[in-house]
Motif scaffolding. Structure first.
Motif, mmCIF file in Angstrom:
data_model
loop_
_atom_site.group_PDB
_atom_site.id
_atom_site.type_symbol
_atom_site.label_atom_id
_atom_site.label_comp_id
_atom_site.label_asym_id
_atom_site.label_seq_id
_atom_site.Cartn_x
_atom_site.Cartn_y
_atom_site.Cartn_z
ATOM 1 N N TYR A 199 46.505 47.518 35.754
ATOM 2 C CA TYR A 199 45.916 48.783 36.217
ATOM 3 C C TYR A 199 46.854 49.948 35.929
ATOM 4 O O TYR A 199 46.411 51.023 35.500
ATOM 5 C CB TYR A 199 45.626 48.712 37.715
ATOM 6 C CG TYR A 199 45.311 50.058 38.316
ATOM 7 C CD1 TYR A 199 44.076 50.662 38.119
ATOM 8 C CD2 TYR A 199 46.276 50.744 39.059
ATOM 9 C CE1 TYR A 199 43.799 51.916 38.646
ATOM 10 C CE2 TYR A 199 46.006 51.989 39.591
ATOM 11 C CZ TYR A 199 44.768 52.576 39.383
ATOM 12 O OH TYR A 199 44.499 53.822 39.894
ATOM 13 N N THR A 205 40.002 50.549 37.052
ATOM 14 C CA THR A 205 39.961 50.182 38.473
ATOM 15 C C THR A 205 39.494 48.754 38.705
ATOM 16 O O THR A 205 39.702 48.215 39.798
ATOM 17 C CB THR A 205 39.061 51.147 39.260
ATOM 18 O OG1 THR A 205 37.747 51.144 38.679
ATOM 19 C CG2 THR A 205 39.636 52.555 39.243
ATOM 20 N N TYR A 207 40.794 46.148 37.423
ATOM 21 C CA TYR A 207 42.016 45.371 37.615
ATOM 22 C C TYR A 207 42.531 45.548 39.040
ATOM 23 O O TYR A 207 42.971 44.586 39.686
ATOM 24 C CB TYR A 207 43.089 45.811 36.619
ATOM 25 C CG TYR A 207 42.782 45.489 35.186
ATOM 26 C CD1 TYR A 207 42.414 44.208 34.796
ATOM 27 C CD2 TYR A 207 42.877 46.472 34.199
ATOM 28 C CE1 TYR A 207 42.144 43.911 33.468
ATOM 29 C CE2 TYR A 207 42.614 46.185 32.875
ATOM 30 C CZ TYR A 207 42.244 44.902 32.508
ATOM 31 O OH TYR A 207 41.972 44.606 31.200
#
Length: 439
Positions: A199, A205, A207
């Motif tokens: 991320y 997002t 991740y």
């Protein structure tokens, strides 16, 4: 030893830095050293499994974190960032199929009482696969995998659709957090930290959402049989150790600094609860280093002070101090870091674990985890002692622990011990990456 597509893999990896072998002997630039080492590392990345051949399940999560750190340190290198982004996008799709023990954490546990406390105990589910982790006679962690777990057809990363030429991978497939759980809570949290790193590089997002889901699943391991807090090492609830709890602290604190403001308090609260329990558990000994875990009667077991147990907590304390500043957090980190440097370094400042130099597949990654988190601490609270340690280890790795193909082995002080593998190599790379920011 490697499949015929090795030549293609070398071509892919060599594009990161031209004239790989010619440059490696003379370069003193920390960034270039790390990228040369990344070129060598890619030989082991199997796009078919989403993991790095020659290392285990949680170890690949740890390799991924190292790759994300390098991409963050050299964010101006578009080719490197794109390679890292593609690795993340491929791993999230491919790796769940290699989970060595999926579904085992969904057991219906038995409630047992211990004085005034009630806690869960292991209850068989029939989903055990043969995946198991134990402490050997010499106190070194040992992982046992199901038969043929490491057998996977090698697929060059260029041959997957996700790797076909495009400027940037922009989307990833959503992933169920349960796909990443294997019954050992430290494994789960290594993956959570790996996805937080993904991320940080991509700002995707999905991740971050995956990391949150993994963390929330692990909260069910709270509390242990000691002090009405902490998490167990595994679903069997038979050991309370340092690494699982340090990872719980670090993951919560990392998430607190990345989630929406409305969710931040949830993660800060968990991180503080964990830190309070950990500092009162007795695992931090009188020397300032951290032993491996607790006995059944909740005492420090005086087992080995592994380097990764001295490292993970450093990153956790730094992240918690960012999320909810406290005057005690960084001094505690400094005390642990300096005690570890003193206790685990030789006269040249090079780190060694108790099993060294011939450590197994798990312990061979430990030193790099310490170096990674020491660099995080230095960024937050600069100290010449940290710079000296990181530079001594990175320099010795490059000069004494590297073969002609830029493979990095287990003995950071040298000499090079063949064969290197993805665990030894990525661990050494953690120190090389750490050296970029302290040069």
């Amino acid at each position: 030893m490697y499949p015929s597509s090795l030549f293609q893999a070398l071509l892919l990896s060599a594009t990161l830095v031209p004239n790989v072998f010619a440059q490696s002997s003379t370069t003193t630039d920390p960034t270039q050293r790390a990228e040369l080492a990344l070129s060598a590392l890619q030989i082991w990345y199997n796009a078919g499994s989403g993991l790095w051949n020659t290392c285990g399940w949680w170890n690949s999560a740890n390799v991924m974190t190292m790759v994300s750190n390098l991409a963050k340190h050299d964010s101006g290198n578009a080719q490197l960032v794109n390679l890292a982004t593609r690795i993340f996008a491929n791993t999230i799709v491919q790796a769940p199929a290699k989970n060595p023990q999926p579904g085992v954490e969904s057991q219906s546990a038995t409630k047992r009482s211990n004085g005034n406390e009630t806690y869960d105990l292991f209850n068989s589910t029939g989903k055990e696969s043969g995946y198991y982790k134990m402490i050997g006679e010499d106190a070194e962690p040992i992982t046992i995998f199901p038969k043929d777990w490491d057998k996977a057809e090698y697929i060059d990363v260029k041959n997957l659709p996700i790797m076909q030429p495009k400027e940037q991978v922009t989307t990833v497939a959503a992933s169920n957090p349960n796909d990443w759980l294997d019954g050992f809570y430290d494994d789960d949290l290594w993956w959570a930290l790996g996805w937080i790193g993904a991320y940080d590089v991509t700002k995707d997002t999905q991740y971050l959402t995956l990391a949150e889901g993994i963390f929330k699943a692990v909260t069910k391991a709270w509390p242990t049989a000691c002090g009405n807090g902490g998490i167990w090492w595994s679903w069997q609830k038979d050991y309370m150790n340092a690494i699982a709890n340090e990872l719980f602290l670090s993951t919560a604190a990392h998430l607190a600094n990345r989630v929406q403001d409305s969710d931040k308090a949830f993660y800060v609260d968990w991180a503080k609860r964990e830190l309070d329990w950990f500092t009162n558990s007795g695992m931090i000994n009188e020397r300032g280093t951290i032993n491996d875990g607790l006995t059944n009667d909740c005492k420090n077991n005086n087992r080995t002070t592994w380097s990764y147990n001295q490292g993970v907590i450093l990153g956790g304390l730094v992240e918690l101090n960012k999320a909810s500043p406290d005057a005690t957090y960084l001094p505690l980190a400094a005390r642990i870091a300096k005690a570890a440097i003193s206790e685990l370094s030789d006269s040249d400042g090079v780190m060694h674990d108790a099993c060294g130099p011939l450590c197994g597949g798990d312990a061979s990654q430990f030193k790099g985890i310490f170096a990674r988190n020491l660099q995080i601490l230095h960024d937050a609270a600069p100290d010449a002692a940290y710079v000296k340690s990181i530079q001594a280890n990175a320099g010795s790795i490059w000069d004494n622990n590297r073969d002609e193909g830029n493979m990095l082995s287990i003995n950071w002080a040298g000499p090079f011990i063949a064969p290197a593998n993805a665990s030894t190599h990525s661990s050494s790379m953690d120190a090389l990456v750490a050296a970029i920011s302290v040069n």
